[in-house]
Design a protein around this motif. Sequence first.
Motif, short mmCIF file in Angstrom:
data_model
loop_
_atom_site.label_atom_id
_atom_site.label_comp_id
_atom_site.label_asym_id
_atom_site.label_seq_id
_atom_site.Cartn_x
_atom_site.Cartn_y
_atom_site.Cartn_z
N GLY A 151 0.81 -1.21 0.00
CA GLY A 151 0.00 0.00 0.00
C GLY A 151 0.84 1.26 0.00
N PRO A 152 0.22 2.41 -0.35
CA PRO A 152 0.95 3.68 -0.37
C PRO A 152 1.28 4.20 1.02
N ALA A 153 0.47 3.80 2.01
CA ALA A 153 0.70 4.29 3.37
C ALA A 153 1.33 3.20 4.21
N HIS A 154 2.33 3.54 4.98
CA HIS A 154 2.99 2.59 5.87
C HIS A 154 2.70 2.96 7.31
N GLU A 155 2.20 2.00 8.07
CA GLU A 155 1.87 2.25 9.46
C GLU A 155 3.06 1.87 10.35
N GLY A 156 4.04 2.72 10.35
CA GLY A 156 5.21 2.45 11.18
C GLY A 156 6.36 1.89 10.38
N PRO A 157 7.60 2.22 10.75
CA PRO A 157 8.78 1.80 9.98
C PRO A 157 9.01 0.31 10.00
N GLU A 158 8.68 -0.37 11.11
CA GLU A 158 8.94 -1.81 11.19
C GLU A 158 8.15 -2.56 10.13
N ALA A 159 6.85 -2.22 10.01
CA ALA A 159 6.00 -2.92 9.06
C ALA A 159 6.43 -2.66 7.63
N SER A 160 6.66 -1.40 7.29
CA SER A 160 7.02 -1.07 5.92
C SER A 160 8.39 -1.64 5.56
N ASP A 161 9.32 -1.60 6.51
CA ASP A 161 10.68 -2.03 6.22
C ASP A 161 10.76 -3.51 5.87
N LEU A 162 9.98 -4.37 6.53
CA LEU A 162 10.09 -5.80 6.25
C LEU A 162 9.68 -6.11 4.82
N GLY A 163 8.57 -5.56 4.38
CA GLY A 163 8.12 -5.81 3.01
C GLY A 163 9.11 -5.32 1.98
N GLN A 164 9.61 -4.09 2.17
CA GLN A 164 10.58 -3.54 1.23
C GLN A 164 11.88 -4.33 1.26
N ALA A 165 12.30 -4.73 2.45
CA ALA A 165 13.54 -5.51 2.57
C ALA A 165 13.39 -6.87 1.91
N PHE A 166 12.21 -7.47 2.03
CA PHE A 166 11.97 -8.77 1.39
C PHE A 166 12.08 -8.64 -0.13
N ILE A 167 11.48 -7.58 -0.68
CA ILE A 167 11.54 -7.37 -2.13
C ILE A 167 13.00 -7.20 -2.58
N ARG A 168 13.76 -6.40 -1.84
CA ARG A 168 15.16 -6.18 -2.18
C ARG A 168 15.96 -7.49 -2.08
N THR A 169 15.62 -8.31 -1.10
CA THR A 169 16.32 -9.59 -0.94
C THR A 169 16.06 -10.51 -2.12
N VAL A 170 14.80 -10.62 -2.51
CA VAL A 170 14.46 -11.48 -3.66
C VAL A 170 15.18 -10.99 -4.91
N GLU A 171 15.15 -9.69 -5.15
CA GLU A 171 15.81 -9.14 -6.34
C GLU A 171 17.31 -9.39 -6.31
N ALA A 172 17.89 -9.27 -5.14
CA ALA A 172 19.35 -9.48 -5.03
C ALA A 172 19.73 -10.94 -5.22
N LEU A 173 18.94 -11.84 -4.65
CA LEU A 173 19.28 -13.27 -4.72
C LEU A 173 18.85 -13.91 -6.04
N SER A 174 18.07 -13.19 -6.83
CA SER A 174 17.65 -13.72 -8.14
C SER A 174 18.72 -13.52 -9.20
N MET A 175 19.76 -12.80 -8.87
CA MET A 175 20.81 -12.56 -9.85
C MET A 175 21.46 -13.87 -10.27
N PRO A 176 21.70 -14.07 -11.56
CA PRO A 176 22.31 -15.32 -12.03
C PRO A 176 23.66 -15.57 -11.37
N ALA A 177 23.89 -16.83 -11.06
CA ALA A 177 25.17 -17.30 -10.50
C ALA A 177 25.45 -16.78 -9.10
N ARG A 178 24.49 -16.10 -8.46
CA ARG A 178 24.73 -15.64 -7.08
C ARG A 178 24.44 -16.78 -6.12
N ARG A 179 25.38 -17.06 -5.24
CA ARG A 179 25.23 -18.12 -4.24
C ARG A 179 24.90 -17.50 -2.89
N VAL A 180 24.06 -18.19 -2.12
CA VAL A 180 23.68 -17.71 -0.81
C VAL A 180 24.43 -18.50 0.25
#
Length: 353
Positions: A48-77
């Motif tokens: 959503g456009p509105a975030h109710e507190g930094p903790e809630a908004s941060d987890l969703g955004q961090a999850f998206i960034r994590t998926v995008e970062a780990l989807s890179m070809p040949a990247r090992r976790v």
Amino acid sequence: MTDSLQPHPDHSPVSTEQADMIESACKVLQTERDGLAHMMAALRQALGPAHEGPEASDLGQAFIRTVEALSMPARRVVVTGIGKSGHIGRKIQSTLASTGTPSIFVHPAEASHGDLGMLQPGDAILALSNSGETSELADIVSHARRFGLLLIAMTARADSTLARAADIALVLPQSPEACPMGLAPTTSSTMQLALGDALAIVLLTQRGFGADDFGIFHPGGRLGAQLRDVRQLMHVGPSMPLGSPDLPLRQVIMEMTHKAFGCMGVVGPDGTLVGLITDGDLRRALEQDIDGTRAADIMNTNPQTIRPDVLAVDALRIMNDRPRPITSLFVLDTQRRPLGILHIHDLLRAGVA
């Protein structure tokens, strides 16, 4: 969460002490379920456009960034953690590896004694610590910063040393532990495990990882058998019971007896399957003129067949999901030429059923 306990008619009534056991167990599950619900809500805040507190908004955004970062070809976790977080980390690493994301687990104590050499340029480190203050992770964190490796933290404290050092911090919502003293990792480890599963499955989807890929990584056991395809189990060549439409009934009997599949495929001049004769067809034909009967006279002209790329588990379903289950299937190519024959015993031997 639960209604008052009523004794099952087939069981003796539970004692008060036993009822307390069940209620305590349900309270643990309720507490952990609440923790998962909080985490789901935190993830969805990113939608959503509105975030109710930094903790809630941060987890969703961090999850998206994590998926995008780990989807890179040949990247090992490289997954790491100690104690309960280490056990959860090992499971997450195993799930990542089996669903198409290259990964290894490095124990933080062993990392400080040479296993840092297992880390390679381009790796991403997923470090688990509920408190974010696990001292054993210090050398791995320092190594990541020194060599520019992506560091992803999974922790419950946004202000922790680990979260502040990380490039991406997956901060779990604050939720009470199910332990009555609030000490034993229960809700927190459940949230770690669930978030790791979510990460692995979203990455699986992003990579287009399918059943064929899953079968490559799971060749053993019943799961591996179910993911094998018909081509790997079918009988080919001279073992197939085949005959022409003009084949006399006596020779049909000999072919079916010799090959022992309980059927015979009838093949036309162009090599395509034009019919099938089963044991049932044969028994009914014995009431006719044996010498004057040909294969074409008794064959089923619309038999059930299968393609070679169908999964073994689907072949079993095709055999069973019908008013009269069948025991054999001819495997045909795109021109309806027989490639092989599959018997239900092949599926049983492979461990599919």
